[in-house]
Design a protein around this motif. Structure first.
Motif, short mmCIF file in Angstrom:
data_model
loop_
_atom_site.label_atom_id
_atom_site.label_comp_id
_atom_site.label_asym_id
_atom_site.label_seq_id
_atom_site.Cartn_x
_atom_site.Cartn_y
_atom_site.Cartn_z
N UNK B 41 -8.29 -3.64 -12.80
CA UNK B 41 -7.99 -4.94 -12.21
C UNK B 41 -6.96 -5.63 -13.08
N UNK B 341 -5.30 2.74 -6.73
CA UNK B 341 -5.79 2.61 -8.11
C UNK B 341 -5.79 1.16 -8.57
N UNK B 342 -4.78 0.41 -8.12
CA UNK B 342 -4.65 -0.98 -8.58
C UNK B 342 -5.60 -1.93 -7.88
N UNK B 343 -5.80 -1.72 -6.58
CA UNK B 343 -6.47 -2.75 -5.77
C UNK B 343 -7.86 -2.38 -5.29
N UNK B 344 -8.29 -1.16 -5.50
CA UNK B 344 -9.62 -0.77 -5.00
C UNK B 344 -10.44 -0.14 -6.12
N UNK B 477 1.40 -8.49 -0.24
CA UNK B 477 0.08 -8.15 -0.80
C UNK B 477 -0.86 -7.67 0.32
N UNK B 478 -0.84 -8.36 1.47
CA UNK B 478 -1.69 -7.94 2.59
C UNK B 478 -1.36 -6.51 3.03
N UNK B 481 -2.62 -4.06 0.52
CA UNK B 481 -4.07 -3.86 0.61
C UNK B 481 -4.40 -2.87 1.73
N UNK B 485 -6.35 0.88 1.13
CA UNK B 485 -7.66 1.25 1.68
C UNK B 485 -7.57 2.30 2.77
N UNK B 486 -6.36 2.87 2.98
CA UNK B 486 -6.24 3.86 4.05
C UNK B 486 -7.12 5.08 3.81
#
Lengths: 391, 486
Positions: B41, B341-344, B477-478, B481, B485-486
């Motif tokens: 994070x 890796x960065x967002x999930x 950013x949206x 994201x 998450x794909x």
């Protein structure tokens, strides 16, 4: 609004001596004789079969029958086959404990709680109410096993300790096809053994609805008015995950929770992505909410964009998300498809401003308690161009 | 007195100060720094705030305090669950390691009908059968694949042109399925092919066994044919026809394509992306060229430097972002992997971005002659004469000898980014990977000097580029994201 209980039921005939009795309603004139004595027959025509334990007359003259009668006002005309009642003749009392046709039946397990939430709709009382458990254990076997879902709420159900597990086991045993939704603050599950015990019941379709009000421990603890609650709730959720118990996160939307709502969503996606559902719930104007109105009230129109942002974050992370207790005219159209008609039918209403609204039929409407205060931006939707967006 | 306590009551304890949880930082640009925690994070802070935070001087009412508390950079007296959550997140990131090797690549033949100058694996004249995998070699390789504890076994057929030895592909699939009737692994089959030789028999086989097709599409016709010569100069036409035939007969998602970047590609990022869009793909992997095989021999690798590739990459990325901003969903897969890796909380299985390295762990290659390689790149290196990462042979070595090979273990251990100089204190360490094969090939060292490493330089630029873009624009950013998450 549906009336569930009365102190003016008129009992007549030869009433057996008891204080309280749980009884199932039958509307079937061909019911096997062997079952009749322990059931109450709901009179809907001139055909009145013999042998039932009780005869119920709703808003109709009491006829001549062989057995004790209960006369009820028209407010009870929703009564139907399969409903379960508690009779307290000495007090002219009657309460509907289970309605076969309700979308969901909720059972309050205890009034005790170890949180003291600012917006509690069911203010806790420190009373010895163990009798409630006995009653529910009596009701569960009478419930039609084809009902899709039942709910346990409180108070805090886990304060019952072993009796809590007894109730979960009973709902698994007697209702093997029925989903069980339990509302808990999750704190008890910080004890790994407690979480394990629930997991080991292996309920076929269980979901624990647990509130997380902030990504910041001190804000959550403030909302629930209990120091250390946040850590216990978070550890509880992690332990439930370990014990394979599905968890739903419930967030009540008010002034103290909406400011960091998108951050809370991000926190959930990073730390609690495994949850099955997130419910974002409009404030109910009842219980403690009225006492804390100044600290809680924010017009939903003023958190509209935070709510949309929050739903976006959760949805992109593929977490199933719903908006409860909210009105479509206060939501961005992009999130309409997440809005559920969640208010129990017996509490749901619409306002005069809703007249002429084209989407009323799929709007969640209001809690009947909303008359105390509701958004000043309620207005009928007169152009419905969104049917494609409703998914 | 009210029976409710005010917020201040619950904030009192914060005045006792806070402790730091493990964090790292790196300059993003100017006064802005990326600060990351162990789970990857991150927040972007200016130098002054970073300094205040590190000196434990942030006050509880500072919004930065809230952000850092919620993202588990600091621990105050009110709550200790941050440690539990960080533990779970770290465990989640490393959990896939326990499954060991999922991807098993079978080189069915080195023969090929193409003669691409950049080919990263040597091709051979396409009628010399000594470059084909034999059934004996196939059986021994299958035996090894099933020794992997992974609940998922992905069997990928590679070449040369893998379809030139369709018999052994069929044989392997049938043997694997026979064996799986009691192993009960989750099986996936992939054929990597240029599709020029796609025949009815292959389609039938793919339909019967739900095989996915992975092909090469380098861009528009002229570029593709220039990169991928074959007799008749019709590679593009055959590939496109093959792609559409697979979609029609097997399903829209049954075919994926990879592009190879060459010097000629560098000026054509938009045209390449447009080609992928025109062919109805939903994304593209803008790949760097690897320094192996013919690529080095033919000076292709030196033909353009890292900064030219980065320009190419970001030009393409921005073009794709722009398409998304206008409502057309299209993904750049390299970014998607980094963003995951960065967002999930997840760890994507992409071999080049794993630490410990994916070499021999995430994937393994069984060559046509029975040699076992720790990765596709290891085999390319071997074709250039360096067999360092040949970790055994299916005919002469046991599973234990192959996967406990000293070279492999040393490479994995020494290259682990968490303990490597410059990586271990890099804020991007949780987002990056270890690539001992690349560093061995370019610097003759499993670790390598990072300032000289094209791997480090490239990834560092990509990480910063992605963070700058999403930080400056919430709409980006949206989009990111969604990719993550794909």
């Amino acid at each position: 609004m549906i009336v569930l209980s009365t102190q003016s039921a008129r009992y007549a005939g030869e009433i057996p001596a008891f204080e309280r009795r749980i009884i199932r309603v039958s509307a079937d004139p061909h019911r096997p004789t062997a079952l009749r004595l322990r059931e109450a027959f709901l009179v809907t025509s001139d055909i009145i079969p013999d042998g039932f334990g009780w005869y119920i007359f709703v808003n109709r003259p009491v006829g001549l029958v062989n057995g004790p009668t209960i006369e009820l006002p028209s407010a009870f005309d929703y009564l139907a086959d399969g409903d379960v009642l508690r009779l307290t003749p000495a007090r002219n009392g009657l309460r509907v404990l289970f309605r076969r046709n309700a979308s969901i039946n909720s059972f309050l397990l205890t009034e005790r709680c170890n949180n003291y939430c600012l917006m509690c709709s069911q203010p806790p009382r420190n009373v010895n109410d163990g009798w409630i458990v006995d009653e529910i254990l009596e009701v569960l076997p009478l419930i039609d096993p084809d009902v899709p879902e039942i709910m346990f709420s409180g108070g805090e159900p886990t304060l019952l300790g072993d009796r809590f597990f007894e109730l979960v086991q009973a709902s698994k045993s007697y209702l093997p096809r029925t989903a069980l939704h339990i509302l808990s603050n999750g704190r008890a599950f910080a004890d790994k053994e407690f979480a394990d015990k629930l997991g080991k019941i292996k309920h076929h379709d269980l979901m624990l609805g647990i509130p997380v009000y902030s990504d910041l421990s001190h804000v959550h603890d403030y909302v629930v008015q209990a120091d250390g609650a946040y850590d216990e709730t978070i550890r509880g959720i992690l332990n439930l995950r370990q014990s394979d118990v599905p968890v739903e996160i419930r967030v009540v939307l008010h002034k103290q929770t909406v400011t960091r709502l998108p951050q809370l969503a991000e926190f959930i996606t990073r730390n609690l992505l495994f949850v099955s559902h997130v419910a974002l719930m409009g404030l109910e104007m009842t219980g403690f909410t009225k006492a804390n109105l100044d600290d809680l009230w924010i017009d939903p129109i003023d958190y509209r964009s935070e709510l949309s942002k929050t739903v976006g974050i959760l949805d992109r992370a593929r977490i199933r998300t719903s908006i409860y207790n909210s009105q479509l005219c206060l939501l961005d159209r992009s999130v309409w498809k997440f809005a559920a008609q969640s208010i129990s039918d017996w509490k749901q209403e619409y306002m005069p401003e809703c007249d002429g609204c084209l989407v009323k039929g799929r709007c969640g409407g209001f809690f009947s308690s909303a008359h105390v205060k509701y958004s000043s931006h309620i207005s009928p939707i007169l152009v419905d161009d969104t049917s494609h967006a409703m998914g | 007195m009210s029976k409710f306590s005010p917020l201040e009551h619950f904030e009192d304890v914060l005045d006792a100060g806070y402790r730091l949880l493990p964090f790292r930082f790196i300059q993003l640009e100017g006064d802005d720094y990326v600060v990351s925690n162990m789970a990857g994070e991150f927040v972007v802070l200016d130098r002054v705030k970073l300094d205040e935070f590190a000196k434990c001087e942030l006050t509880p009412h500072d919004p930065v305090y809230s952000e850092l508390k919620a993202k588990h950079f600091l621990l105050d007296e009110d709550s200790s669950s941050a440690v539990d959550l960080l533990t779970v997140k770290l465990r989640t990131k490393f959990a896939p390691l326990a499954n060991f090797t999922a991807l098993h690549m079978f080189v069915t033949t080195l023969r090929c009908d193409h003669s691409c100058p950049y080919c990263q694996v040597s091709r051979a004249n396409d009628d010399r059968q000594e470059f084909d995998m034999s059934r004996e070699t196939a059986l021994k390789s299958i035996e090894l694949a099933f020794r992997s504890p992974s609940p998922v076994l992905k069997i990928e057929f590679q070449g040369g042109e893998s379809l030139l030895n369709l018999d052994v592909i069929r044989f392997i699939i049938e043997e694997v399925k026979k064996r799986n009737s009691h192993e009960n692994r989750d099986l996936q089959f992939v054929i990597a092919t240029n599709l020029a030789l796609l025949c009815d028999e292959t389609i039938e086989l793919a339909r019967e066994h739900d095989i996915l097709i992975s092909t090469s599409l380098d861009g528009p016709e002229a570029l593709h044919n220039r990169n991928r010569p074959r007799p008749g100069n019709d590679s593009y036409k055959r590939t496109i026809e093959g792609i559409h035939r697979v979609r029609r007969e097997l399903g829209r998602d049954s075919v994926g394509a990879l592009m190879t970047t060459t010097a000629s590609s560098l000026s054509q990022s938009k045209a390449i992306i447009d080609e992928y869009i025109a062919q109805d793909f939903r994304g593209i992997f803008l790949r760097p060229l690897s320094p192996y095989g013919f690529a080095i021999k033919t000076k292709f690798y030196q033909a353009y430097d890292q900064s030219k590739w980065l320009d190419f990459y970001f030009e393409g990325l921005d073009y794709i972002i722009d398409l998304n901003l206008k409502g057309f969903a299209f993904t750049e897969y390299y970014a998607a992997m980094v963003l995951r890796k960065m967002l999930t909380p997840f760890q994507p299985g992409y071999v080049d971005l794993l630490s410990p390295a994916g070499t021999g762990v995430a994937a393994v290659v069984y060559n046509y002659d029975g040699d076992v390689y720790a990765s596709d790149e290891s085999r390319m290196l071997a074709e250039m004469g360096d067999k360092t990462f040949c970790i055994g042979n299916v005919h002469s070595n046991t599973y234990e000898e192959i996967f406990l090979n000293d070279t492999l273990l040393e490479a994995l251990e020494s290259s682990f980014a968490g303990s490597v100089p410059m990586c271990s204190w890099c804020a991007f360490e949780p987002h990056c990977g270890a690539d001992p094969v690349f560093h061995h090939a370019t610097q003759s060292d499993f670790v390598g000097k990072k300032p000289l490493s094209a791997f480090c330089n490239r990834n560092m630029s990509v990480f910063k580029g992605l963070i700058k873009r999403m930080n400056n624009n919430p709409e980006i950013r949206d989009i990111f994201e969604r990719w993550a998450y794909m």
